[in-house]
Design a protein around this motif. Structure first.
Motif, PDB file in Angstrom:
ATOM      1  N   GLU A 190      -9.553   7.433  12.417  1.00 35.36           N
ATOM      2  CA  GLU A 190      -8.321   7.607  13.177  1.00 35.36           C
ATOM      3  C   GLU A 190      -7.282   8.382  12.357  1.00 35.36           C
ATOM      4  O   GLU A 190      -6.116   8.013  12.287  1.00 35.36           O
ATOM      5  CB  GLU A 190      -7.765   6.257  13.634  1.00 35.36           C
ATOM      6  N   GLN A 191      -7.764   9.451  11.702  1.00 32.86           N
ATOM      7  CA  GLN A 191      -6.916  10.393  10.951  1.00 32.86           C
ATOM      8  C   GLN A 191      -6.276   9.776   9.708  1.00 32.86           C
ATOM      9  O   GLN A 191      -5.278  10.279   9.197  1.00 32.86           O
ATOM     10  CB  GLN A 191      -5.833  10.981  11.862  1.00 32.86           C
ATOM     11  N   VAL A 192      -6.878   8.706   9.206  1.00 35.35           N
ATOM     12  CA  VAL A 192      -6.403   8.091   7.965  1.00 35.35           C
ATOM     13  C   VAL A 192      -7.597   7.845   7.050  1.00 35.35           C
ATOM     14  O   VAL A 192      -8.612   7.288   7.475  1.00 35.35           O
ATOM     15  CB  VAL A 192      -5.685   6.749   8.225  1.00 35.35           C
ATOM     16  N   SER A 193      -7.473   8.268   5.789  1.00 36.87           N
ATOM     17  CA  SER A 193      -8.522   8.044   4.792  1.00 36.87           C
ATOM     18  C   SER A 193      -8.078   6.987   3.797  1.00 36.87           C
ATOM     19  O   SER A 193      -6.997   7.095   3.205  1.00 36.87           O
ATOM     20  CB  SER A 193      -8.847   9.344   4.035  1.00 36.87           C
ATOM     21  N   LYS A 194      -8.903   5.980   3.606  1.00 38.59           N
ATOM     22  CA  LYS A 194      -8.645   4.993   2.576  1.00 38.59           C
ATOM     23  C   LYS A 194      -8.975   5.614   1.221  1.00 38.59           C
ATOM     24  O   LYS A 194      -9.941   6.372   1.093  1.00 38.59           O
ATOM     25  CB  LYS A 194      -9.505   3.750   2.792  1.00 38.59           C
ATOM     26  N   VAL A 195      -8.176   5.304   0.209  1.00 36.16           N
ATOM     27  CA  VAL A 195      -8.434   5.868  -1.109  1.00 36.16           C
ATOM     28  C   VAL A 195      -8.471   4.762  -2.154  1.00 36.16           C
ATOM     29  O   VAL A 195      -7.832   3.717  -2.001  1.00 36.16           O
ATOM     30  CB  VAL A 195      -7.354   6.910  -1.505  1.00 36.16           C
ATOM     31  N   ARG A 197       0.840  -1.190   0.000  1.00 36.41           N
ATOM     32  CA  ARG A 197       0.000   0.000   0.000  1.00 36.41           C
ATOM     33  C   ARG A 197       0.877   1.242   0.000  1.00 36.41           C
ATOM     34  O   ARG A 197       1.920   1.274   0.662  1.00 36.41           O
ATOM     35  CB  ARG A 197      -0.898   0.053   1.240  1.00 36.41           C
ATOM     36  N   ALA A 198       0.443   2.258  -0.720  1.00 42.25           N
ATOM     37  CA  ALA A 198       1.106   3.559  -0.651  1.00 42.25           C
ATOM     38  C   ALA A 198       0.390   4.392   0.402  1.00 42.25           C
ATOM     39  O   ALA A 198      -0.847   4.385   0.476  1.00 42.25           O
ATOM     40  CB  ALA A 198       1.062   4.266  -2.006  1.00 42.25           C
ATOM     41  N   GLU A 199       1.161   5.085   1.235  1.00 38.35           N
ATOM     42  CA  GLU A 199       0.588   5.897   2.298  1.00 38.35           C
ATOM     43  C   GLU A 199       1.351   7.208   2.429  1.00 38.35           C
ATOM     44  O   GLU A 199       2.552   7.266   2.145  1.00 38.35           O
ATOM     45  CB  GLU A 199       0.641   5.151   3.634  1.00 38.35           C
ATOM     46  N   THR A 200       0.659   8.234   2.852  1.00 40.24           N
ATOM     47  CA  THR A 200       1.297   9.528   3.093  1.00 40.24           C
ATOM     48  C   THR A 200       1.686   9.654   4.555  1.00 40.24           C
ATOM     49  O   THR A 200       1.105   9.013   5.428  1.00 40.24           O
ATOM     50  CB  THR A 200       0.373  10.703   2.734  1.00 40.24           C
ATOM     51  N   ARG A 201       2.674  10.500   4.792  1.00 38.33           N
ATOM     52  CA  ARG A 201       3.053  10.885   6.144  1.00 38.33           C
ATOM     53  C   ARG A 201       3.353  12.381   6.127  1.00 38.33           C
ATOM     54  O   ARG A 201       4.236  12.835   5.414  1.00 38.33           O
ATOM     55  CB  ARG A 201       4.309  10.124   6.602  1.00 38.33           C
ATOM     56  N   LEU A 210       4.164   3.693  -9.832  1.00 37.19           N
ATOM     57  CA  LEU A 210       3.011   4.431 -10.349  1.00 37.19           C
ATOM     58  C   LEU A 210       2.079   4.858  -9.223  1.00 37.19           C
ATOM     59  O   LEU A 210       1.670   6.024  -9.150  1.00 37.19           O
ATOM     60  CB  LEU A 210       2.244   3.564 -11.349  1.00 37.19           C
ATOM     61  N   VAL A 211       1.746   3.946  -8.346  1.00 34.47           N
ATOM     62  CA  VAL A 211       0.800   4.239  -7.274  1.00 34.47           C
ATOM     63  C   VAL A 211       1.354   5.311  -6.333  1.00 34.47           C
ATOM     64  O   VAL A 211       0.636   6.228  -5.921  1.00 34.47           O
ATOM     65  CB  VAL A 211       0.463   2.954  -6.492  1.00 34.47           C
ATOM     66  N   MET A 212       2.629   5.224  -6.012  1.00 35.67           N
ATOM     67  CA  MET A 212       3.223   6.227  -5.135  1.00 35.67           C
ATOM     68  C   MET A 212       3.226   7.609  -5.789  1.00 35.67           C
ATOM     69  O   MET A 212       2.998   8.623  -5.130  1.00 35.67           O
ATOM     70  CB  MET A 212       4.642   5.816  -4.750  1.00 35.67           C
ATOM     71  N   GLU A 213       3.464   7.662  -7.098  1.00 33.14           N
ATOM     72  CA  GLU A 213       3.455   8.942  -7.805  1.00 33.14           C
ATOM     73  C   GLU A 213       2.047   9.524  -7.860  1.00 33.14           C
ATOM     74  O   GLU A 213       1.856  10.731  -7.666  1.00 33.14           O
ATOM     75  CB  GLU A 213       4.007   8.751  -9.218  1.00 33.14           C
ATOM     76  N   VAL A 214       1.059   8.671  -8.107  1.00 37.83           N
ATOM     77  CA  VAL A 214      -0.337   9.131  -8.135  1.00 37.83           C
ATOM     78  C   VAL A 214      -0.740   9.682  -6.771  1.00 37.83           C
ATOM     79  O   VAL A 214      -1.359  10.753  -6.662  1.00 37.83           O
ATOM     80  CB  VAL A 214      -1.282   7.984  -8.554  1.00 37.83           C
ATOM     81  N   LEU A 215      -0.391   8.955  -5.698  1.00 36.09           N
ATOM     82  CA  LEU A 215      -0.766   9.405  -4.361  1.00 36.09           C
ATOM     83  C   LEU A 215      -0.048  10.698  -4.002  1.00 36.09           C
ATOM     84  O   LEU A 215      -0.624  11.581  -3.360  1.00 36.09           O
ATOM     85  CB  LEU A 215      -0.440   8.322  -3.329  1.00 36.09           C
ATOM     86  N   CYS A 216       1.189  10.839  -4.443  1.00 40.11           N
ATOM     87  CA  CYS A 216       1.942  12.070  -4.184  1.00 40.11           C
ATOM     88  C   CYS A 216       1.291  13.268  -4.857  1.00 40.11           C
ATOM     89  O   CYS A 216       1.160  14.340  -4.256  1.00 40.11           O
ATOM     90  CB  CYS A 216       3.384  11.905  -4.659  1.00 40.11           C
ATOM     91  N   GLU A 217       0.852  13.093  -6.092  1.00 35.41           N
ATOM     92  CA  GLU A 217       0.190  14.182  -6.808  1.00 35.41           C
ATOM     93  C   GLU A 217      -1.145  14.541  -6.166  1.00 35.41           C
ATOM     94  O   GLU A 217      -1.522  15.717  -6.088  1.00 35.41           O
ATOM     95  CB  GLU A 217      -0.010  13.803  -8.277  1.00 35.41           C
ATOM     96  N   ALA A 218      -1.868  13.528  -5.695  1.00 33.32           N
ATOM     97  CA  ALA A 218      -3.135  13.781  -5.002  1.00 33.32           C
ATOM     98  C   ALA A 218      -2.881  14.544  -3.706  1.00 33.32           C
ATOM     99  O   ALA A 218      -3.588  15.509  -3.378  1.00 33.32           O
ATOM    100  CB  ALA A 218      -3.847  12.466  -4.715  1.00 33.32           C
ATOM    101  N   ALA A 219      -1.862  14.124  -2.958  1.00 27.38           N
ATOM    102  CA  ALA A 219      -1.517  14.800  -1.708  1.00 27.38           C
ATOM    103  C   ALA A 219      -1.119  16.247  -1.963  1.00 27.38           C
ATOM    104  O   ALA A 219      -1.453  17.145  -1.197  1.00 27.38           O
ATOM    105  CB  ALA A 219      -0.385  14.051  -1.011  1.00 27.38           C
ATOM    106  N   LYS A 220      -0.414  16.484  -3.076  1.00 29.44           N
ATOM    107  CA  LYS A 220       0.013  17.837  -3.419  1.00 29.44           C
ATOM    108  C   LYS A 220      -1.189  18.749  -3.641  1.00 29.44           C
ATOM    109  O   LYS A 220      -1.203  19.900  -3.177  1.00 29.44           O
ATOM    110  CB  LYS A 220       0.899  17.804  -4.660  1.00 29.44           C
ATOM    111  N   LYS A 221      -2.191  18.247  -4.329  1.00 30.12           N
ATOM    112  CA  LYS A 221      -3.392  19.060  -4.560  1.00 30.12           C
ATOM    113  C   LYS A 221      -4.099  19.379  -3.248  1.00 30.12           C
ATOM    114  O   LYS A 221      -4.542  20.507  -3.020  1.00 30.12           O
ATOM    115  CB  LYS A 221      -4.345  18.335  -5.518  1.00 30.12           C
ATOM    116  N   GLU A 266      -4.172  11.492   6.742  1.00 29.12           N
ATOM    117  CA  GLU A 266      -3.217  10.794   5.890  1.00 29.12           C
ATOM    118  C   GLU A 266      -3.988   9.918   4.901  1.00 29.12           C
ATOM    119  O   GLU A 266      -5.132   9.527   5.155  1.00 29.12           O
ATOM    120  CB  GLU A 266      -2.273   9.928   6.728  1.00 29.12           C
ATOM    121  N   LEU A 267      -3.379   9.621   3.766  1.00 27.69           N
ATOM    122  CA  LEU A 267      -4.013   8.823   2.722  1.00 27.69           C
ATOM    123  C   LEU A 267      -3.382   7.438   2.670  1.00 27.69           C
ATOM    124  O   LEU A 267      -2.169   7.291   2.828  1.00 27.69           O
ATOM    125  CB  LEU A 267      -3.865   9.504   1.357  1.00 27.69           C
TER     126      LEU A 267
END
Length: 271
Positions: free
Chosen positions: A258-263, A192-196, A218-229, A205-206
């Motif tokens: 608990e401060q984490v959103s599943k995406v 799983r890719a996750e943000t911190r 790919l998944v980590m890059e997609v999640l990073c771009e989503a987090a950036k927005k 966090e995602l």
């Protein structure tokens, strides 16, 4: 009879309203650093203030950030090794926190850690605390001879040298690139890719669904771009669209637990 019907309708409406209130997540931003020191005492506050405002070599702290030193949401405390031995053992940290040999040596010789934490239950008017805390951590380390800093919200261990380089190269240290990272958590044959770090601005966090191992990049890059927005807007959203490697992706974000959103990540089309 009509009174019973009206009572029933009122009860249903009240229950729905209460359920909506419970579903709405409360705002909570957390920004925290631990500064490991070789002694069991920390620098005087006057010396820290002078380092921040008068002798700051990075010229990046304004009166706006300085005012936060008297903000009740800012908490600074000394944690002694004798009373908190677990915080000096990186093997007890999350698995993705990988200390270098230099960091391990510094931790073994540390006798205390200064905890610098800013918590707000009210939406942030600006990002002054995001700018302040890395400089505050650097000041404590510089004045007390510390060489290791742990960004607890981002879950990242840094040497003082690395922190200094970041502060020197980025006058504005509030960008996502400096404050947030995306990690890959291995789970079975995939991961799983996750943000911190999104919690620094009050965002959950995602965390993606379990993905195939060969989709990691790919998944980590997609999640990073989503987090950036989300970071740029500073408010939660249930849907974000991004373009990565020539494809459009739709990221559907669930309500946080608990401060984490599943995406869920959906590929829409190729640009």
């Amino acid at each position: 009879m009509w009174l019973l019907v009206l009572g029933f309708i009122f009860g249903v409406g009240l229950a729905y309203a209460l359920s909506q209130i419970k579903r709405k997540p409360k705002f909570l931003s957390i920004n925290e650093f631990w500064v490991y020191l070789p002694s069991d005492t920390m620098p005087a506050q006057d010396a820290v203030m002078d380092r921040l405002l008068q002798q700051n070599p990075y010229r990046a702290i304004s009166p706006r950030e300085g005012l936060l030193m008297s903000d009740i949401r800012l908490h600074i405390a000394l944690m002694l090794r004798s009373k908190n031995p677990h915080i000096f053992r990186p093997d007890l940290f999350a698995g993705h926190v990988q200390p270098t040999a230099e960091v391990l040596t510094a931790l073994s010789g540390s006798q205390s850690a200064v905890k610098v934490r800013y918590i707000s239950e009210q939406p942030l008017k600006d990002r002054a605390n995001i700018q302040l805390l890395p400089h505050l951590a650097e000041a404590y380390a510089e004045l007390a001879g510390g060489t290791v800093i742990y960004d607890r919200t981002k879950e990242e261990l840094l040497t003082l040298r690395e922190l200094k380089e970041a502060l020197k190269s980025h006058r504005d240290i509030t960008t996502l690139e400096d404050q947030v990272r995306v990690i890959w958590q291995i789970d079975g044959q995939g991961g799983r890719a996750e943000t911190r770090g999104l919690r620094k601005v009050g965002l959950p966090e995602l965390s993606t669904q379990i993905m195939e191992a060969d989709e990691e990049v790919l998944v980590m890059e997609v999640l990073c771009e989503a987090a950036k927005k989300l970071w740029e807007v500073g408010s939660p959203s249930d849907v974000v669209e991004v373009v990565v490697f020539g494809d459009i992706f739709r990221i559907e974000i669930e309500l946080p637990k608990e401060q984490v959103s599943k995406v869920k990540i959906l590929r829409l089309q190729t640009v």
